[in-house]
Design a protein around this motif. Structure first.
Motif, PDB file in Angstrom:
ATOM      1  N   THR A   1      71.006  25.265  23.753  1.00  0.00           N
ATOM      2  CA  THR A   1      70.618  23.935  24.197  1.00  0.00           C
ATOM      3  C   THR A   1      69.218  23.642  23.671  1.00  0.00           C
ATOM      4  O   THR A   1      68.590  24.512  23.049  1.00  0.00           O
ATOM      5  CB  THR A   1      70.616  23.847  25.733  1.00  0.00           C
ATOM      6  OG1 THR A   1      69.555  24.664  26.247  1.00  0.00           O
ATOM      7  CG2 THR A   1      71.937  24.327  26.317  1.00  0.00           C
ATOM      8  N   ARG A   2      68.722  22.445  23.921  1.00  0.00           N
ATOM      9  CA  ARG A   2      67.372  22.101  23.463  1.00  0.00           C
ATOM     10  C   ARG A   2      66.309  22.960  24.160  1.00  0.00           C
ATOM     11  O   ARG A   2      65.253  23.220  23.600  1.00  0.00           O
ATOM     12  CB  ARG A   2      67.089  20.630  23.753  1.00  0.00           C
ATOM     13  CG  ARG A   2      67.912  19.664  22.896  1.00  0.00           C
ATOM     14  CD  ARG A   2      67.534  18.234  23.210  1.00  0.00           C
ATOM     15  NE  ARG A   2      68.269  17.290  22.373  1.00  0.00           N
ATOM     16  CZ  ARG A   2      68.130  15.969  22.446  1.00  0.00           C
ATOM     17  NH1 ARG A   2      67.271  15.449  23.324  1.00  0.00           N
ATOM     18  NH2 ARG A   2      68.838  15.181  21.654  1.00  0.00           N
ATOM     19  N   ARG A   3      66.615  23.387  25.378  1.00  0.00           N
ATOM     20  CA  ARG A   3      65.634  24.144  26.143  1.00  0.00           C
ATOM     21  C   ARG A   3      65.833  25.657  26.060  1.00  0.00           C
ATOM     22  O   ARG A   3      65.009  26.413  26.580  1.00  0.00           O
ATOM     23  CB  ARG A   3      65.683  23.727  27.612  1.00  0.00           C
ATOM     24  CG  ARG A   3      65.285  22.272  27.820  1.00  0.00           C
ATOM     25  CD  ARG A   3      65.246  21.936  29.302  1.00  0.00           C
ATOM     26  NE  ARG A   3      64.803  20.580  29.524  1.00  0.00           N
ATOM     27  CZ  ARG A   3      64.648  20.031  30.732  1.00  0.00           C
ATOM     28  NH1 ARG A   3      64.921  20.747  31.808  1.00  0.00           N
ATOM     29  NH2 ARG A   3      64.243  18.781  30.843  1.00  0.00           N
ATOM     30  N   GLY A   4      66.908  26.094  25.447  1.00  0.00           N
ATOM     31  CA  GLY A   4      67.149  27.532  25.364  1.00  0.00           C
ATOM     32  C   GLY A   4      68.612  27.839  25.188  1.00  0.00           C
ATOM     33  O   GLY A   4      69.247  27.395  24.234  1.00  0.00           O
ATOM     34  N   VAL A   5      69.184  28.577  26.149  1.00  0.00           N
ATOM     35  CA  VAL A   5      70.595  28.933  26.079  1.00  0.00           C
ATOM     36  C   VAL A   5      71.241  28.701  27.446  1.00  0.00           C
ATOM     37  O   VAL A   5      70.576  28.737  28.480  1.00  0.00           O
ATOM     38  CB  VAL A   5      70.798  30.400  25.643  1.00  0.00           C
ATOM     39  CG1 VAL A   5      70.349  30.628  24.217  1.00  0.00           C
ATOM     40  CG2 VAL A   5      70.088  31.350  26.596  1.00  0.00           C
ATOM     41  N   ARG A   6      72.566  28.497  27.414  1.00  0.00           N
ATOM     42  CA  ARG A   6      73.321  28.302  28.652  1.00  0.00           C
ATOM     43  C   ARG A   6      74.558  29.175  28.593  1.00  0.00           C
ATOM     44  O   ARG A   6      75.199  29.317  27.553  1.00  0.00           O
ATOM     45  CB  ARG A   6      73.705  26.823  28.780  1.00  0.00           C
ATOM     46  CG  ARG A   6      74.552  26.512  30.016  1.00  0.00           C
ATOM     47  CD  ARG A   6      74.672  25.000  30.208  1.00  0.00           C
ATOM     48  NE  ARG A   6      75.131  24.342  28.998  1.00  0.00           N
ATOM     49  CZ  ARG A   6      76.423  24.235  28.654  1.00  0.00           C
ATOM     50  NH1 ARG A   6      77.372  24.778  29.418  1.00  0.00           N
ATOM     51  NH2 ARG A   6      76.782  23.603  27.540  1.00  0.00           N
ATOM     52  N   LEU A   7      74.904  29.782  29.743  1.00  0.00           N
ATOM     53  CA  LEU A   7      76.050  30.677  29.801  1.00  0.00           C
ATOM     54  C   LEU A   7      77.366  29.945  29.599  1.00  0.00           C
ATOM     55  O   LEU A   7      77.584  28.858  30.149  1.00  0.00           O
ATOM     56  CB  LEU A   7      76.100  31.395  31.158  1.00  0.00           C
ATOM     57  CG  LEU A   7      75.203  32.621  31.357  1.00  0.00           C
ATOM     58  CD1 LEU A   7      75.310  33.094  32.798  1.00  0.00           C
ATOM     59  CD2 LEU A   7      75.561  33.736  30.402  1.00  0.00           C
ATOM     60  N   LEU A   8      78.236  30.570  28.817  1.00  0.00           N
ATOM     61  CA  LEU A   8      79.623  30.124  28.700  1.00  0.00           C
ATOM     62  C   LEU A   8      80.444  30.865  29.765  1.00  0.00           C
ATOM     63  O   LEU A   8      79.940  31.811  30.394  1.00  0.00           O
ATOM     64  CB  LEU A   8      80.141  30.433  27.302  1.00  0.00           C
ATOM     65  CG  LEU A   8      79.496  29.615  26.161  1.00  0.00           C
ATOM     66  CD1 LEU A   8      79.925  30.165  24.809  1.00  0.00           C
ATOM     67  CD2 LEU A   8      79.851  28.137  26.298  1.00  0.00           C
ATOM     68  N   PRO A   9      81.704  30.468  30.014  1.00  0.00           N
ATOM     69  CA  PRO A   9      82.510  31.145  31.044  1.00  0.00           C
ATOM     70  C   PRO A   9      82.568  32.660  30.893  1.00  0.00           C
ATOM     71  O   PRO A   9      82.465  33.396  31.887  1.00  0.00           O
ATOM     72  CB  PRO A   9      83.888  30.509  30.866  1.00  0.00           C
ATOM     73  CG  PRO A   9      83.584  29.122  30.369  1.00  0.00           C
ATOM     74  CD  PRO A   9      82.403  29.289  29.466  1.00  0.00           C
ATOM     75  N   ALA A  10      82.703  33.161  29.677  1.00  0.00           N
ATOM     76  CA  ALA A  10      82.727  34.616  29.469  1.00  0.00           C
ATOM     77  C   ALA A  10      81.385  35.232  29.840  1.00  0.00           C
ATOM     78  O   ALA A  10      81.320  36.344  30.396  1.00  0.00           O
ATOM     79  CB  ALA A  10      83.070  34.936  28.019  1.00  0.00           C
TER      80      ALA A  10
END
Length: 276
Positions: free
Chosen positions: A51-60
């Motif tokens: 994301t623009r701010r970093g990372v975001r978890l996916l379902p896995a």
């Protein structure tokens, strides 16, 4: 899958950024990125989306994070239990309990047992701070962070240097007590004096129990104490001791995050075996 990779993964999740996780862990960012990529290749699925701010978890990634927390918690617990077994037990006790219950055990197991003799309030603080494994107290304590795991009642009496004294003798001899206002033996002494309306007595206070025991032996004082503290030079004044209420001895541990280890179980058995 390596435990260190899971620690790196967890830090990225907690901070929401690979760069911030790298800084927090003291790694270069490329190292963190490569470890996350290795996890994704091993599992065959991406774990994050950028994301623009970093990372975001996916379902896995969410599923892996759930298991990662459990795995790391169990690892920390295993390290704690094993290290505790290696270093021996750290036991806290009030002065009277150390003298009455732990002295012989300390001589037999000095390499595996560390005993801290302190006032009750200090022992409770050390237990909460994980500086002690368990503590023995001669009083009931209500505190949300500690729990009593076993207790027993000990018999107390008026200890003398061998003379079977009566009520009329109590005001004649110096009465020896702990300076601790909450000491159960002090409270039992004062309650006895009040119930029998004994006046004009001499109360002598001490911070530690040794001088009390010495004065009882040489006949220069009497005291309400556990009968198990009697030496060969002492006796219990049975005529005035029968209505003294017993004192309950508790073994306390922390409420959360601790299990009764085999070492503590063995310690409890050896201390309280005659009462179990």
């Amino acid at each position: 899958m390596e435990s260190n990779d899971l620690k790196i993964f967890a830090r990225v999740v907690q901070l929401g950024s690979i760069s911030r996780a790298a800084e927090a862990l003291g790694y270069v960012q490329s190292n963190v990125t490569s470890r996350i990529k290795a996890l994704e290749e091993e599992l065959g699925t991406p774990l994050f989306t950028r994301t623009r701010r970093g990372v975001r978890l996916l379902p896995a990634g969410e599923l892996l994070y759930e298991y990662t927390q459990k795995i790391l918690t169990l690892m920390n617990e295993a390290v704690s239990v094993i290290s505790n077994c290696n270093r021996g037990l750290r036991i806290g006790a009030t002065p009277a309990i150390t003298t009455g219950y732990l002295t012989k055990l300390m001589m037999a197991d000095s390499a595996n047992l560390s005993v801290y003799t302190r006032p009750a309030d200090e022992l409770i603080s050390l237990l909460i701070q994980n500086e002690l494994d368990c503590i023995l107290l001669n009083r009931s304590v209500k505190h949300r962070e500690i729990k009593s795991i076993i207790s027993h009642e000990e018999t107390i009496g008026w200890l003398t240097n061998g003379d079977d004294i009566g009520i009329d003798d109590v005001s004649r001899l110096p009465i020896l007590v702990s300076r601790d206002q909450h000491c159960p033996y002090r409270l039992a002494t004062l309650d006895f004096l009040k119930r029998y309306e004994i006046k004009n007595y001499s109360l002598v206070e001490y911070d530690i129990i040794e001088p009390i025991l010495i004065r009882i032996e040489n006949g220069s004082g009497i005291a309400v104490l556990p009968k198990r503290l009697m030496s060969e030079k002492m006796a219990c004044a049975s005529a005035i001791s029968s209505d003294l209420p017993p004192v309950k001895i508790h073994c306390y541990m922390k409420t959360e995050g601790t299990e009764i280890s085999p070492g503590i179980q063995e310690f409890i058995h050896r201390i309280f075996s005659e009462y179990l």
